[in-house]
Enzyme design. Structure first.
Site, PDB file in Angstrom:
ATOM      1  N   GLU A 112      -5.596  -8.080  -1.082  1.00 18.78           N
ATOM      2  CA  GLU A 112      -6.465  -7.711   0.197  1.00 18.78           C
ATOM      3  C   GLU A 112      -7.722  -7.727   0.184  1.00 18.78           C
ATOM      4  O   GLU A 112      -8.116  -6.849  -0.871  1.00 18.78           O
ATOM      5  CB  GLU A 112      -5.835  -6.775   0.822  1.00 18.78           C
ATOM      6  CG  GLU A 112      -4.504  -7.110   1.575  1.00 18.78           C
ATOM      7  CD  GLU A 112      -3.823  -6.129   2.562  1.00 18.78           C
ATOM      8  OE1 GLU A 112      -4.857  -5.459   3.300  1.00 18.78           O
ATOM      9  OE2 GLU A 112      -2.477  -5.818   2.633  1.00 18.78           O
TER      10      GLU A 112
ATOM     11  N   GLU B 176       0.775  -1.296  -0.121  1.00 14.39           N
ATOM     12  CA  GLU B 176       0.064   0.018   0.016  1.00 14.39           C
ATOM     13  C   GLU B 176       0.822   1.359   0.034  1.00 14.39           C
ATOM     14  O   GLU B 176       0.783   2.169   0.828  1.00 14.39           O
ATOM     15  CB  GLU B 176      -0.919  -0.015   1.233  1.00 14.39           C
ATOM     16  CG  GLU B 176      -1.813  -1.276   1.080  1.00 14.39           C
ATOM     17  CD  GLU B 176      -3.064  -1.330   2.182  1.00 14.39           C
ATOM     18  OE1 GLU B 176      -3.994  -1.652   2.038  1.00 14.39           O
ATOM     19  OE2 GLU B 176      -2.613  -0.652   3.400  1.00 14.39           O
TER      20      GLU B 176
END
Length: 493
Positions: free
Chosen positions: A390, A202
């Protein structure tokens, strides 16, 4: 119902700082995650520090764009504080058991992260820690024994703490060389065992939590921009090294992404969503697209940000972009410029409440169209293979007297999300490599530091204060996901 293409990589995802534990075993150094306490939905996690002159200790919120370490202080582990990463859910000692559960479900892939400080304890070491290397050798061998393909993140919210103390974190260009040494070390060591890699988890969280994402001691806008640039260059160098060491290796980007909706048809709301989307997609425009977009350069110009660059930086970015784009996506967010709208407790972390979606106690909503929208947006922009690494939902699962755990809410969430991504593949032609549901074995929540905010198919007996046996128990969703994988996503009932 048509399922997914042959060879689709079903699995689950974890991160060392939330799952592995053994924070001071096997020669591992301290990472930034190891100085962050637990918290809750209403109490933020804290970064603890010590004043090097007076010995006094204190703490500040670990999340947020303004987490600045006070003068004369260094991040430190403080006696009497509870740090969830130190034991987490003990994958370090239980990896064979856990990988056995994954194999029983039929996993084709397992996303995990290497803890950088387990390989280079200080980050700037010349030689790696052999005991740490051997641990991951054993983990990968166990995966391959069952035909499970490892998907490995190099840096997942855990920078060696020494790099923050000594260099200020990723705002210092020296971190590029340290990361390149680390990447080359593990690429060479695990060549033939690991085909798929991700560089920074991320990466766009640098905007919102620069200490978490880059170990920044000072989160000024200039330093955040420089840290992002340094990670871009480090990622490009990792792609270059991987291709040279083993042409079969693929190195992807990992982006935090969620569709953004305008709350009203007011053009000001549409413009707000456009600007917010740019802030996210900029990171993929550079790391996957290969160059800085004009809109970001204009933003830097307006804000007086001047990057410290080398002439070869931009050539590296263009020549060695990510091979594929992976991303996290838990739900959508809704935004408005209207001040009379309830601004509290949006659908995920940001925004306002979407009246068309139901939320759980952490403010997370189930959006049945979320993944299809996300996949189409990213595929149309970058024309590269995608991978959802995810997706999941945190819930306070309860164990019944007979030991069973009935998590129908998780099954319902996953059914809607997998159906959405199935439509993106079969109706829209999106090239999707795989799906790794987040937190497949219960782990510590990154956002709150809680255990009760559970994600997994397997329950772990541990509470928010670190009590419990760590015993594993299968939930109802375990058997449901096993069926999904066995039918390659055709049967979601």
């Amino acid at each position: 119902m048509k399922g997914f293409p042959e060879g689709f990589l079903w699995g689950g995802a974890t991160a060392a700082n939330q799952y592995e534990g053994a924070w001071n075993e096997g020669g591992k150094g301290i990472s930034t995650a190891d100085v962050i306490t637990s918290g809750s939905h209403t109490v933020p996690r804290r970064l603890t520090y010590k004043n090097v002159k007076t010995g006094e200790t204190g703490s500040i919120s670990a999340f947020g764009p303004n987490t600045k370490i006070p003068e004369d202080c260094i991040p430190a582990v403080i006696e009497g504080e509870y740090y969830p990463s130190h034991v987490a859910t003990d994958f370090y000692h239980r990896y064979k058991e856990d990988i056995g559960y994954m194999a029983e479900m039929g996993f084709k892939t397992f996303r995990l992260s290497i803890n950088w400080a387990r390989i280079f304890p200080n980050g700037d070491d010349v030689e790696p820690n052999e005991e740490g290397l051997k641990f991951y050798d054993a983990v990968f061998d166990e995966c391959l024994k069952y035909g499970i393909e490892p998907l490995v993140t190099l840096s997942h919210y855990e920078t060696p703490l020494n790099l923050t103390i000594k260099y200020g974190g990723w705002s210092n260009r020296k971190c590029i060389d340290f990361f390149e040494r680390y990447a080359k070390t593990v690429f060479k060591r695990y060549s033939g065992k690991v085909k798929y890699w991700l560089t920074f988890n991320e990466i766009n969280i640098m905007e919102f939590a620069p200490f978490i994402a880059g170990g920044l001691a000072d989160p000024s806008p200039q330093n955040r921009a420089q840290a992002a640039h340094n990670q871009f260059v480090a990622s490009a160098k990792a792609v270059k090294a991987a291709h040279e060491i083993n042409p079969e290796m693929k190195v992807g980007q990992m982006l935090a992404y969620q569709p953004s909706y305008a709350y009203t048809c007011d053009p000001d709301d549409q413009l707000l969503v456009m600007e917010l989307s740019k802030n996210t997609l900029f990171y993929a425009d550079v790391q996957t697209g290969g160059k800085y977009p004009a809109y970001r350069l204009k933003k830097y110009e307006r804000e007086g940000i001047v990057l410290d660059t080398e002439p070869e930086d931009f050539e590296l970015l263009e020549k060695y972009p990510a091979d594929f784009l992976s991303f996290s996506c838990y739900g959508s967010s809704t935004f408005t410029t209207h001040k009379d709208v309830d601004q509290g407790n949006g659908n995920f972390v940001f925004g306002v409440k979407n009246p068309y979606l139901e939320t759980n106690e952490w403010g997370w909503a189930t959006d049945k169209n979320c993944l299809r929208i996300a996949l189409n947006t990213l595929y149309e922009r970058y024309h590269k293979p995608l991978w959802i690494v995810e997706n999941g939902i945190g819930w306070d699962d309860k164990k019944e007297e007979d030991g069973s755990i009935h998590d129908s809410y998780r099954i319902d969430y996953l059914r809607k999300n997998i159906s959405s991504m199935r439509d993106a593949v079969n109706l829209d032609g999106v090239e999707l490599m795989g799906y790794t549901m987040w937190g497949c074995i219960d782990l510590v929540s990154a956002g709150t530091g809680e255990m009760k905010k559970r994600y997994g198919f397997v329950y772990v007996d541990r509470d928010d204060k670190g009590n419990g046996t760590l015993e594993r128990t299968k939930k109802d969703s375990f058997y449901w996901y096993k069926k999904v994988i066995a039918t390659n996503g055709a049967d979601l009932e």
